[in-house]
Design a protein around this motif. Structure first.
Motif, short mmCIF file in Angstrom:
data_model
loop_
_atom_site.label_atom_id
_atom_site.label_comp_id
_atom_site.label_asym_id
_atom_site.label_seq_id
_atom_site.Cartn_x
_atom_site.Cartn_y
_atom_site.Cartn_z
N TYR A 1 0.83 -1.21 0.00
CA TYR A 1 0.00 0.00 0.00
C TYR A 1 0.87 1.26 0.00
O TYR A 1 0.66 2.19 -0.80
CB TYR A 1 -0.89 -0.05 1.24
CG TYR A 1 -2.09 0.87 1.21
CD1 TYR A 1 -2.44 1.61 0.08
CD2 TYR A 1 -2.90 0.99 2.34
CE1 TYR A 1 -3.55 2.44 0.08
CE2 TYR A 1 -4.02 1.80 2.35
CZ TYR A 1 -4.33 2.52 1.22
OH TYR A 1 -5.45 3.35 1.22
N THR A 2 1.87 1.30 0.88
CA THR A 2 2.70 2.50 1.00
C THR A 2 3.56 2.70 -0.24
O THR A 2 3.77 3.84 -0.69
CB THR A 2 3.60 2.40 2.24
OG1 THR A 2 2.79 2.09 3.38
CG2 THR A 2 4.32 3.71 2.50
N ALA A 3 4.06 1.61 -0.82
CA ALA A 3 4.86 1.72 -2.05
C ALA A 3 4.02 2.29 -3.20
O ALA A 3 4.56 2.96 -4.09
CB ALA A 3 5.43 0.36 -2.43
N GLU A 4 2.73 2.03 -3.17
CA GLU A 4 1.85 2.53 -4.23
C GLU A 4 1.42 3.98 -3.99
O GLU A 4 1.07 4.69 -4.93
CB GLU A 4 0.60 1.64 -4.34
CG GLU A 4 0.90 0.24 -4.84
CD GLU A 4 -0.34 -0.63 -4.88
OE1 GLU A 4 -0.34 -1.62 -5.64
OE2 GLU A 4 -1.32 -0.34 -4.16
N ILE A 5 1.43 4.42 -2.75
CA ILE A 5 0.96 5.77 -2.42
C ILE A 5 2.00 6.83 -2.74
O ILE A 5 1.70 7.88 -3.31
CB ILE A 5 0.57 5.84 -0.92
CG1 ILE A 5 -0.76 5.12 -0.69
CG2 ILE A 5 0.48 7.29 -0.44
CD1 ILE A 5 -1.18 5.07 0.76
N TYR A 6 3.26 6.56 -2.36
CA TYR A 6 4.30 7.58 -2.53
C TYR A 6 4.82 7.62 -3.97
O TYR A 6 4.93 6.58 -4.63
CB TYR A 6 5.47 7.32 -1.57
CG TYR A 6 5.17 7.69 -0.14
CD1 TYR A 6 5.18 9.03 0.26
CD2 TYR A 6 4.85 6.73 0.81
CE1 TYR A 6 4.90 9.38 1.58
CE2 TYR A 6 4.57 7.07 2.13
CZ TYR A 6 4.60 8.40 2.50
OH TYR A 6 4.31 8.76 3.79
N ASN B 1 -5.35 -1.09 -8.70
CA ASN B 1 -5.42 -0.99 -10.16
C ASN B 1 -5.19 0.43 -10.69
O ASN B 1 -5.80 0.84 -11.68
CB ASN B 1 -6.77 -1.52 -10.68
CG ASN B 1 -6.93 -3.00 -10.39
OD1 ASN B 1 -5.96 -3.76 -10.39
ND2 ASN B 1 -8.15 -3.42 -10.12
N ILE B 2 -4.35 1.19 -10.00
CA ILE B 2 -4.05 2.56 -10.42
C ILE B 2 -2.55 2.68 -10.61
O ILE B 2 -1.77 2.10 -9.84
CB ILE B 2 -4.55 3.57 -9.36
CG1 ILE B 2 -6.07 3.52 -9.28
CG2 ILE B 2 -4.09 4.99 -9.69
CD1 ILE B 2 -6.66 4.33 -8.15
N ARG B 3 -2.13 3.41 -11.63
CA ARG B 3 -0.71 3.52 -11.92
C ARG B 3 0.04 4.18 -10.77
O ARG B 3 -0.51 5.00 -10.03
CB ARG B 3 -0.48 4.34 -13.21
CG ARG B 3 -0.86 5.81 -13.09
CD ARG B 3 -0.50 6.57 -14.36
NE ARG B 3 -0.86 7.99 -14.26
CZ ARG B 3 -0.09 8.90 -13.69
NH1 ARG B 3 1.05 8.56 -13.14
NH2 ARG B 3 -0.49 10.17 -13.65
N LEU B 4 1.30 3.83 -10.64
CA LEU B 4 2.12 4.41 -9.58
C LEU B 4 2.36 5.88 -9.87
O LEU B 4 2.68 6.25 -11.01
CB LEU B 4 3.47 3.69 -9.50
CG LEU B 4 3.47 2.23 -9.05
CD1 LEU B 4 4.89 1.68 -9.10
CD2 LEU B 4 2.88 2.07 -7.67
N PRO B 5 2.25 6.75 -8.87
CA PRO B 5 2.59 8.17 -9.08
C PRO B 5 4.10 8.31 -9.27
O PRO B 5 4.88 7.60 -8.62
CB PRO B 5 2.12 8.84 -7.79
CG PRO B 5 2.18 7.76 -6.76
CD PRO B 5 1.84 6.48 -7.47
N GLU B 6 4.52 9.18 -10.14
CA GLU B 6 5.94 9.36 -10.42
C GLU B 6 6.52 10.59 -9.72
O GLU B 6 7.67 10.60 -9.31
CB GLU B 6 6.18 9.47 -11.93
CG GLU B 6 5.55 8.35 -12.75
CD GLU B 6 6.19 6.98 -12.51
OE1 GLU B 6 7.16 6.91 -11.74
OE2 GLU B 6 5.70 5.99 -13.07
#
Length: 544
Positions: A439-444, A504-509
């Protein structure tokens, strides 16, 4: 074109990604071995005062060992000799009337202790007599280690975003190996404590960098599976630890054994790729193109990378200033990032505090410590299947909040049904830990993802460091530690319910991606005429 488009073309979950996972699992063997090592090396076996100095007394020579214990050491309520007290003078009348023990003068052990070495050949307690008045010092070894992990998470999180995942990971391997073996050869407790601190400092990077490196190389479709799979190694090796500890029952050899897998990890490091996302975000386009080409070759997608020039990758991740160096201050400079930082910090603190509140109290399960640790590891495996289904069907947010609340409820119920609910609480706690990493890896965002994980892990280790101290509250009131752990779990679960959904959402860059989430963009098309390729993508919010 987004990075996910490029990753899809070179296969976001092919042989290349599987090789990465395999090479990363090797150093991750050391994580549960070191994090839970204290359960075995800091065990305090049965002991009583050493009365060998009395053997030269003429009046005791004709007595058997059992009789000497009776006249020299008080008996506890369970009928065993006292662990910390002895009589000032032998009480011969106790051989005739053992019930007459009132008003007998006792003192602390004068000549050290005798330990039961049936289960453990040696531990920290038997090596340096960390019993009785020094019992808390023995328990503090876990806190010292996790303080090192806490500080290491912050330092290595910054270094990973600054200098790259791969180089920082190698530094972690070296630091952990050097100080891990130094711990095993420590000649006094003070030196051991310092060595364990730096072992924790180094091993922290293995925990946070390996998961990020995997997530950044995997496509959206397989992120959940990889996140759960990466956490499966923890459960398997947690169950393996008591088996190893049973056969390696000397604390020095066990400490060295827990560190040994890093030698193989350092060999495999040479073939480990750097994160292409990080390389592009930092303007290292040629290096990113090199690793993407290797990925395409291994996954049999070479043609795509032949047509894709390094310069085109600059359009994949749009960064305002490639020379900008990010730090922990960027976690709190903007409104949405500040909100995410506060919430994830609370969640990580709660997840870790409750997980280790259960894990570091295996003796409370009521059976042999080896069997208990094995059960606690094995029970985590079905938790992976449950959380995989939950993450796929109901998303990250509800899974995170739900597992935390259920963990808290199990901790409360453990006071009444310790054998049954204790293992169930461990299962939910592990499910919460599995979720929080993914979860955290996908948020930041990519540019500060490792800073975010470093900060979050710092908060987690703060929770772990506090956990053994919370257990000391049982001296005030027996149920008090369980009540405190429940409140911590509930607060963390409540905080998780305010986090954004990332399923199912792309990672923020970039940070801008996070700040602009929730904004729906029009469908855009980019044409790359040099390669005669057409890339079409949707600019959508991240779901905040």
């Amino acid at each position: 074109m987004k990075f996910e488009n490029v990753l899809a073309e070179v296969d976001g979950f092919g042989k290349f990604q599987i090789l990465i996972i395999f090479m990363i699992v090797i150093p991750r063997v050391t994580l549960p071995f070191n994090f839970l090592l204290n359960n075995f090396i800091a065990v305090i076996p049965s002991h009583h005062c050493n009365i060998s100095s009395l053997e030269d007394r003429a009046d005791l020579r004709n007595l058997s060992l059992e009789e000497r214990l009776v006249v020299s050491i008080p008996v506890q309520e369970d009928g065993t000799p006292s662990s910390c007290q002895m009589y000032t003078e032998p009480q011969y009348h106790l051989l005739l009337n053992s019930s007459n023990i009132t008003d007998l003068t006792t003192v602390s052990c004068q000549n050290g202790w005798v330990y039961d070495n049936t289960s453990f050949k040696s531990t920290l307690a038997t090596e340096w007599d960390l019993v009785c008045d020094k019992r808390r010092v023995n328990r503090a070894t876990a806190t010292i280690f996790f303080i090192g992990v806490m500080l290491g998470s912050a330092v290595f999180g910054y270094l990973s975003d600054r200098f790259g995942r791969k180089r920082t990971l190698l530094l972690s391997y070296i630091v952990t190996t050097v100080f891990g073996f130094a711990s095993a050869f420590s000649y006094n407790f003070s030196v051991f404590a310092v060595m364990r601190f730096f072992t924790g400092f180094g091993i922290s990077a293995i925990s946070i960098i390996t998961i990020v490196l995997c997530i950044e190389w995997v496509d959206i479709k397989h992120r959940t599976a990889v996140g759960v799979l990466m956490s499966m190694d923890w459960s398997v090796f947690t169950a393996l630890l008591p088996v190893v500890a049973y056969f390696v029952n000397d604390w020095r050899y066990l400490t060295a054994t827990a560190t040994a897998p890093l030698f193989l990890a350092m060999i495999c490091w040479w073939w480990l790729p750097e994160s292409a996302r990080w390389l592009i975000s930092n303007g290292k386009l040629n290096s990113a193109h090199y690793y993407l080409s290797k990925c395409a070759k291994v996954n049999h997608r070479e043609q795509f990378m032949t047509d894709l020039k390094p310069e085109i990758l600059s359009k994949v991740i749009l960064v305002e200033n490639e020379n900008r160096k990010y730090s922990y201050l960027d976690l709190v400079k903007t409104p949405r990032m500040r909100r995410l930082t506060v919430l994830t910090g609370i969640v990580w603190f709660g997840v870790a505090c409750t997980y280790y509140g259960i894990s570091l109290n295996v003796s409370g399960f009521g059976v042999n410590i080896y069997l208990t640790q094995f059960i606690y590891g094995a029970i985590e495996i079905p938790a992976k299947a449950i959380i995989f289904f939950s993450l796929s069907k109901i998303g990250r947010r509800l899974s995170q909040a739900g597992t935390l609340v259920l963990t808290g409820l199990c901790i409360i119920c453990k006071m009444f049904l310790p054998q049954v609910v204790g293992a169930l609480g461990k299962m939910f706690a592990e499910a919460a830990f599995t979720t929080v990493y993914l979860y955290t890896a996908e948020i930041y965002p990519t540019v500060i993802r490792q800073n975010g994980l470093g900060y979050s892990s710092f908060m987690a280790r703060l929770g772990v460091s506090v956990s053994p101290l919370i257990m000391l509250l049982e001296e005030v009131w027996l149920p008090l530690p369980n009540i405190v752990f429940f409140l911590v779990a509930f607060a963390a679960g409540l905080s998780a319910s305010f986090l954004p959904e990332t399923q199912n959402i792309r990672l923020p860059e970039t940070i801008e991606d996070v700040e602009q989430t929730g904004v729906k963009c029009q469908r855009l098309s980019y044409q790359v005429f040099d390669s005669s390729l057409l890339f079409t993508f949707s600019c959508t919010g991240m779901g905040v």
